[in-house]
Write a protein that holds these residues in place. Structure first.
Motif, PDB file in Angstrom:
ATOM      1  N   THR A  40      37.225  39.528  28.647  1.00 46.83           N
ATOM      2  CA  THR A  40      37.251  39.576  29.700  1.00 46.83           C
ATOM      3  C   THR A  40      38.254  38.804  30.487  1.00 46.83           C
ATOM      4  OG1 THR A  40      35.321  40.716  30.563  1.00 46.83           O
ATOM      5  CG2 THR A  40      36.156  39.860  32.406  1.00 46.83           C
ATOM      6  N   LYS A  41      38.215  37.481  30.166  1.00 47.86           N
ATOM      7  CA  LYS A  41      39.396  36.631  30.584  1.00 47.86           C
ATOM      8  C   LYS A  41      40.612  36.800  29.998  1.00 47.86           C
ATOM      9  CE  LYS A  41      38.140  32.321  31.885  1.00 47.86           C
ATOM     10  NZ  LYS A  41      37.999  30.791  31.749  1.00 47.86           N
ATOM     11  N   MET A  42      40.589  37.651  28.762  1.00 46.65           N
ATOM     12  CA  MET A  42      41.900  38.016  28.144  1.00 46.65           C
ATOM     13  C   MET A  42      42.180  39.291  28.823  1.00 46.65           C
ATOM     14  SD  MET A  42      41.362  36.387  24.365  1.00 46.65           S
ATOM     15  CE  MET A  42      42.833  36.827  23.811  1.00 46.65           C
ATOM     16  N   ASN A  43      41.592  39.782  29.578  1.00 50.72           N
ATOM     17  CA  ASN A  43      41.858  41.346  29.972  1.00 50.72           C
ATOM     18  C   ASN A  43      41.986  42.189  28.703  1.00 50.72           C
ATOM     19  OD1 ASN A  43      42.258  40.863  32.593  1.00 50.72           O
ATOM     20  ND2 ASN A  43      44.290  39.823  32.351  1.00 50.72           N
ATOM     21  N   MET A  44      40.890  42.137  27.883  1.00 48.79           N
ATOM     22  CA  MET A  44      40.958  42.905  26.462  1.00 48.79           C
ATOM     23  C   MET A  44      39.602  43.507  26.651  1.00 48.79           C
ATOM     24  SD  MET A  44      40.809  41.197  22.696  1.00 48.79           S
ATOM     25  CE  MET A  44      42.345  40.266  22.808  1.00 48.79           C
ATOM     26  N   SER A  45      39.447  44.660  26.047  1.00 46.48           N
ATOM     27  CA  SER A  45      38.249  45.459  25.964  1.00 46.48           C
ATOM     28  C   SER A  45      37.453  44.730  25.118  1.00 46.48           C
ATOM     29  CB  SER A  45      38.439  47.054  25.453  1.00 46.48           C
ATOM     30  OG  SER A  45      38.676  46.950  23.854  1.00 46.48           O
TER      31      SER A  45
END
Length: 112
Positions: A40-45
């Motif tokens: 989530t912090k990395m904007n990754m699924s």
């Protein structure tokens, strides 16, 4: 201002295994204690992060990330000592490459 830039990663049989993305994911897992929160912090699924961890663990002699299944107390993720060594060495290598690129003035002079 002109500068020399580069991208660096480690391949295993032409498969991108380790680079800036996995490096940052490991650091975020270390901070968050959770693959889901790190993703989530990395904007990754979550799926992409999970696949990245699986690929890393499959291609290394010892696991880099230990995933703990959820339950009444929730799951979590643990970064191994080996993963911390990999992060340190990758960042050392990146810094050496950057220092080398910063020293290269001839190419930049030719591009004026």
């Amino acid at each position: 201002m002109k500068e020399i830039r580069f991208k660096c990663w480690v391949e295993d049989d032409a498969l991108k295994l380790y680079g800036p993305g996995p490096n940052e994911l490991i650091k975020q897992i270390q901070l968050e204690g959770s693959l889901s929160k790190a993703a989530t912090k990395m904007n990754m699924s979550y799926k992409k992060a999970w696949e990245m961890v699986q690929r890393l663990n499959e291609h290394c002699e010892r696991p880099l990330i230990i995933l703990k299944k959820g339950g009444s107390h929730g799951g979590g993720a643990e970064v191994t000592d080996k993963a911390l060594e990999v992060v340190k060495e990758f960042e050392n290598f990146q810094n050496k490459l950057k220092a080398l690129a910063d020293q290269e003035k001839d190419l930049l002079k030719l591009l004026k």
